[in-house]
Design a protein around this motif. Sequence first.
Motif, PDB file in Angstrom:
ATOM      1  N   VAL A  76     -24.652   5.480  67.945  1.00 11.16           N
ATOM      2  CA  VAL A  76     -25.297   4.984  66.719  1.00 11.16           C
ATOM      3  C   VAL A  76     -26.787   5.307  66.698  1.00 11.16           C
ATOM      4  N   GLU A  77     -27.236   6.050  67.725  1.00  7.74           N
ATOM      5  CA  GLU A  77     -28.621   6.531  67.808  1.00  7.74           C
ATOM      6  C   GLU A  77     -29.634   5.387  67.804  1.00  7.74           C
ATOM      7  N   PHE A  78     -29.316   4.362  68.588  1.00  8.80           N
ATOM      8  CA  PHE A  78     -30.261   3.250  68.725  1.00  8.80           C
ATOM      9  C   PHE A  78     -31.370   3.647  69.686  1.00  8.80           C
ATOM     10  N   ASP A  79     -32.601   3.397  69.307  1.00  5.96           N
ATOM     11  CA  ASP A  79     -33.770   3.758  70.115  1.00  5.96           C
ATOM     12  C   ASP A  79     -34.200   2.559  70.949  1.00  5.96           C
ATOM     13  N   GLY A  80     -33.787   2.534  72.213  1.00  4.76           N
ATOM     14  CA  GLY A  80     -34.130   1.433  73.101  1.00  4.76           C
ATOM     15  C   GLY A  80     -33.089   1.298  74.184  1.00  4.76           C
ATOM     16  N   ASP A  81     -33.353   0.412  75.156  1.00  2.00           N
ATOM     17  CA  ASP A  81     -32.394   0.229  76.239  1.00  2.00           C
ATOM     18  C   ASP A  81     -31.273  -0.715  75.804  1.00  2.00           C
ATOM     19  N   LEU A  82     -30.329  -0.952  76.723  1.00  2.00           N
ATOM     20  CA  LEU A  82     -29.157  -1.757  76.376  1.00  2.00           C
ATOM     21  C   LEU A  82     -29.537  -3.200  76.061  1.00  2.00           C
ATOM     22  N   LYS A  83     -30.511  -3.724  76.770  1.00  2.00           N
ATOM     23  CA  LYS A  83     -30.949  -5.093  76.494  1.00  2.00           C
ATOM     24  C   LYS A  83     -31.497  -5.205  75.073  1.00  2.00           C
ATOM     25  N   ALA A  84     -32.264  -4.198  74.645  1.00  2.00           N
ATOM     26  CA  ALA A  84     -32.788  -4.190  73.282  1.00  2.00           C
ATOM     27  C   ALA A  84     -31.657  -4.036  72.264  1.00  2.00           C
ATOM     28  N   PHE A  85     -30.633  -3.256  72.636  1.00  2.00           N
ATOM     29  CA  PHE A  85     -29.469  -3.085  71.764  1.00  2.00           C
ATOM     30  C   PHE A  85     -28.739  -4.417  71.586  1.00  2.00           C
ATOM     31  N   PHE A  86     -28.601  -5.151  72.687  1.00  2.00           N
ATOM     32  CA  PHE A  86     -27.982  -6.484  72.597  1.00  2.00           C
ATOM     33  C   PHE A  86     -28.759  -7.367  71.620  1.00  2.00           C
ATOM     34  N   LYS A  87     -30.070  -7.363  71.736  1.00  2.06           N
ATOM     35  CA  LYS A  87     -30.905  -8.202  70.869  1.00  2.06           C
ATOM     36  C   LYS A  87     -30.746  -7.792  69.415  1.00  2.06           C
ATOM     37  N   PHE A 137     -10.664   0.809  65.174  1.00  2.00           N
ATOM     38  CA  PHE A 137     -11.890   1.046  65.948  1.00  2.00           C
ATOM     39  C   PHE A 137     -12.514   2.413  65.637  1.00  2.00           C
ATOM     40  N   SER A 138     -12.316   2.908  64.425  1.00  2.00           N
ATOM     41  CA  SER A 138     -12.956   4.171  64.048  1.00  2.00           C
ATOM     42  C   SER A 138     -14.451   3.987  63.810  1.00  2.00           C
ATOM     43  N   ASP A 139     -14.843   2.790  63.385  1.00  2.00           N
ATOM     44  CA  ASP A 139     -16.260   2.465  63.234  1.00  2.00           C
ATOM     45  C   ASP A 139     -16.829   2.161  64.621  1.00  2.00           C
ATOM     46  N   PRO A 140     -17.950   2.775  65.023  1.00  5.90           N
ATOM     47  CA  PRO A 140     -18.472   2.552  66.379  1.00  5.90           C
ATOM     48  C   PRO A 140     -18.827   1.099  66.654  1.00  5.90           C
ATOM     49  N   TYR A 141     -19.230   0.361  65.624  1.00  9.74           N
ATOM     50  CA  TYR A 141     -19.554  -1.047  65.854  1.00  9.74           C
ATOM     51  C   TYR A 141     -18.297  -1.883  66.065  1.00  9.74           C
ATOM     52  N   GLN A 142     -17.188  -1.540  65.394  1.00  4.62           N
ATOM     53  CA  GLN A 142     -15.926  -2.224  65.668  1.00  4.62           C
ATOM     54  C   GLN A 142     -15.441  -1.896  67.085  1.00  4.62           C
ATOM     55  N   TRP A 143     -15.684  -0.665  67.532  1.00  3.09           N
ATOM     56  CA  TRP A 143     -15.345  -0.314  68.909  1.00  3.09           C
ATOM     57  C   TRP A 143     -16.228  -1.094  69.880  1.00  3.09           C
ATOM     58  N   TYR A 144     -17.495  -1.262  69.528  1.00  2.00           N
ATOM     59  CA  TYR A 144     -18.355  -2.101  70.361  1.00  2.00           C
ATOM     60  C   TYR A 144     -17.788  -3.526  70.429  1.00  2.00           C
ATOM     61  N   LEU A 194     -20.219  -1.946  80.680  1.00  2.00           N
ATOM     62  CA  LEU A 194     -21.622  -1.720  80.326  1.00  2.00           C
ATOM     63  C   LEU A 194     -21.877  -0.225  80.082  1.00  2.00           C
ATOM     64  N   ALA A 195     -21.279   0.628  80.899  1.00  2.00           N
ATOM     65  CA  ALA A 195     -21.429   2.069  80.713  1.00  2.00           C
ATOM     66  C   ALA A 195     -20.841   2.509  79.372  1.00  2.00           C
ATOM     67  N   GLU A 196     -19.704   1.921  78.980  1.00  2.00           N
ATOM     68  CA  GLU A 196     -19.100   2.246  77.690  1.00  2.00           C
ATOM     69  C   GLU A 196     -19.979   1.750  76.538  1.00  2.00           C
ATOM     70  N   MET A 197     -20.618   0.599  76.709  1.00  2.00           N
ATOM     71  CA  MET A 197     -21.521   0.081  75.679  1.00  2.00           C
ATOM     72  C   MET A 197     -22.725   1.006  75.494  1.00  2.00           C
ATOM     73  N   ASN A 198     -23.189   1.562  76.575  1.00  2.00           N
ATOM     74  CA  ASN A 198     -24.292   2.519  76.488  1.00  2.00           C
ATOM     75  C   ASN A 198     -23.899   3.744  75.661  1.00  2.00           C
ATOM     76  N   LYS A 199     -22.639   4.154  75.760  1.00  2.00           N
ATOM     77  CA  LYS A 199     -22.166   5.282  74.966  1.00  2.00           C
ATOM     78  C   LYS A 199     -22.200   4.958  73.473  1.00  2.00           C
ATOM     79  N   VAL A 200     -21.831   3.728  73.121  1.00  2.00           N
ATOM     80  CA  VAL A 200     -21.893   3.310  71.717  1.00  2.00           C
ATOM     81  C   VAL A 200     -23.339   3.308  71.232  1.00  2.00           C
ATOM     82  N   LYS A 201     -24.223   2.789  72.070  1.00  2.00           N
ATOM     83  CA  LYS A 201     -25.655   2.763  71.730  1.00  2.00           C
ATOM     84  C   LYS A 201     -26.153   4.167  71.408  1.00  2.00           C
ATOM     85  N   ALA A 202     -25.731   5.139  72.213  1.00  2.00           N
ATOM     86  CA  ALA A 202     -26.132   6.526  71.967  1.00  2.00           C
ATOM     87  C   ALA A 202     -25.491   7.069  70.693  1.00  2.00           C
TER      88      ALA A 202
END
Length: 609
Positions: free
Chosen positions: A332-343, A487-494, A322-330
Amino acid sequence: MKKTFLALALVTALAGCNNATQDTHANKEAQASKDAQVSAVASPQQQAQALFQSYFEESMALSPVYATFVGMNEYNDKFSAPISEESLAQSLALEQKYLDKINAIDESALTGQDLLSYQIFKRDRELEIKGYDFPSYLIPLNQMYGIHNMYATLGSGQSAQPFNTYLDYQNFISRTDGFSAYMDSVIVAMREGMEKGVVLPTPIVEKILPQLSVHVVKDAKDSVFYGPVTMLSDNSELSDEQKQQVTEQYQDMILNTLVPTYDKFYQFIETEYLPKARASVGLSELPDGKAWYEYQIETNTTLPLTAEELHEFGQQEVARILAEMNKVKAQVEFDGDLKAFFKFLQEDEQFYWDSEEEVVAAYMDIKDDINQRLPKLFEVFPKADYEVRAVEAFRAASSAGASYQSPAPDGSRPGIFYINTHNLKAQPNFILETLSIHEASPGHHFQITIQQEVKDLPMFRKFGGYTVFSEGWALYAESLGKELGLFSDPYQWYGRLSDEQLRAMRLVVDTGLHAFGWTREQAIDFMAQNSSLAMSDIEAEVERYISIPGQALAYKTGQRAIRDLRNQAQAELGEKFDVRKFHTQVLIDGALPMPILEKKIMAWVATQK
């Protein structure tokens, strides 16, 4: 999943029922002659090698469908004997006989592959015998691994059963009579389970019903079993007269044997079994269930682990990922918490395919890219190729997101990477790289095919396996993605993190369900809170863990064991460590129980020094 690889995993549902064909007088005489030959040879090495081959041949006679999958076509017209006290006793007697025989051989006189095979063989026989303490034959199928699904796949013309000659078609007709008799015995066994309180949970039974009803057709042409008939037009081996005869025979087989068999079983499940299905879902809720689950842990991990240890390990991994997923969220500059990122990941159209054809094409395209990168980390490669197929519609609703079927040993059929396109929302495009690595190369296709192609391995090792090794290797292979330049693309790493998170959650959920009294809903909620998986995917996953206790524990435990061995080897060898040679050592002897793999790798490290 399947983890487990599809061909063997599906047949395991049959072999796991411990069924047996009836020995004829001729078979007994032939086996007695082989036994005499084994005892007459001079050296312990020769005795062991002859013993391994003899066991393999006898076990194939008891599991003829499995024999078809490993290329022994002399069994293509046969099916396992119906479940009965006699067939169960015969199967147990086989295991005990060969345990006694292996114990009579002097282990200290063996070296190299012979010693490795001795240790594996003895361990497996002991564990198989231990398994007879638990009445798995009373719940011989489920929505994930069931002979009702496997036989339809086998008879579709797209699996291991050959449909090339006139004899091939006649073989399947004969095999179908055996299948029908076997299904009658399944009803008897499940009725016994109803009396003893050993029954499937209600949501699992409900998933089986549509898998049966799809085969109750009025027109034979609507049956998946009609597939081989449609292949006749391109078949030059059969005369027009033979083609006409086969067409009529298959119409009769479908309408007068298969449809009544499936309909009878459907009626039994719906009217008798479903009302008696249990509300609880954990294996520990069944008689002697705690010990049964401990046996499942031992079988699937090959390690001395407890449910408590696995549950804690899983929770730690879930938090780390989950901590690593938060790094991906940051990133890709997603504005919101991890739950919102999942959605966002679940709903945004950019992450989803438009059609089944697009999915299959994408996985075929990535195949070539990955294959070109593999020499960086590997020096041995499989000879057989693989292809990508969508999971058949009749089993897709309750199947895993992806699975793998090994190639034919003679090279006549490639490996198959199955991708489930039943729900495209459960197949986001950001898992493209990690899923291809896991199911194909350098994951399942790579490991299983190399195992089949290694020369001089005993047959029981060439075509055997351990979930902890095969699934542990495939998950370890995913972790090589960045080393391969993927996994150079952050979404593929996600996608890689999402895949690993699924395996981490399995540790928590499987033990939660079967050792700590979790409900189906509790397990679903845990997975929904800690991942971006589609709800349909989560429900299918949870019901899979309910159906096959312990299997889902193998992935992370196997990955951890292989990674720990690599770290240890690298620490001891320093600059002498060659990751390609390490991978060769892990792969070249086929699947091994983790304790035996550890001894092997440590012995190799000593030679490298």
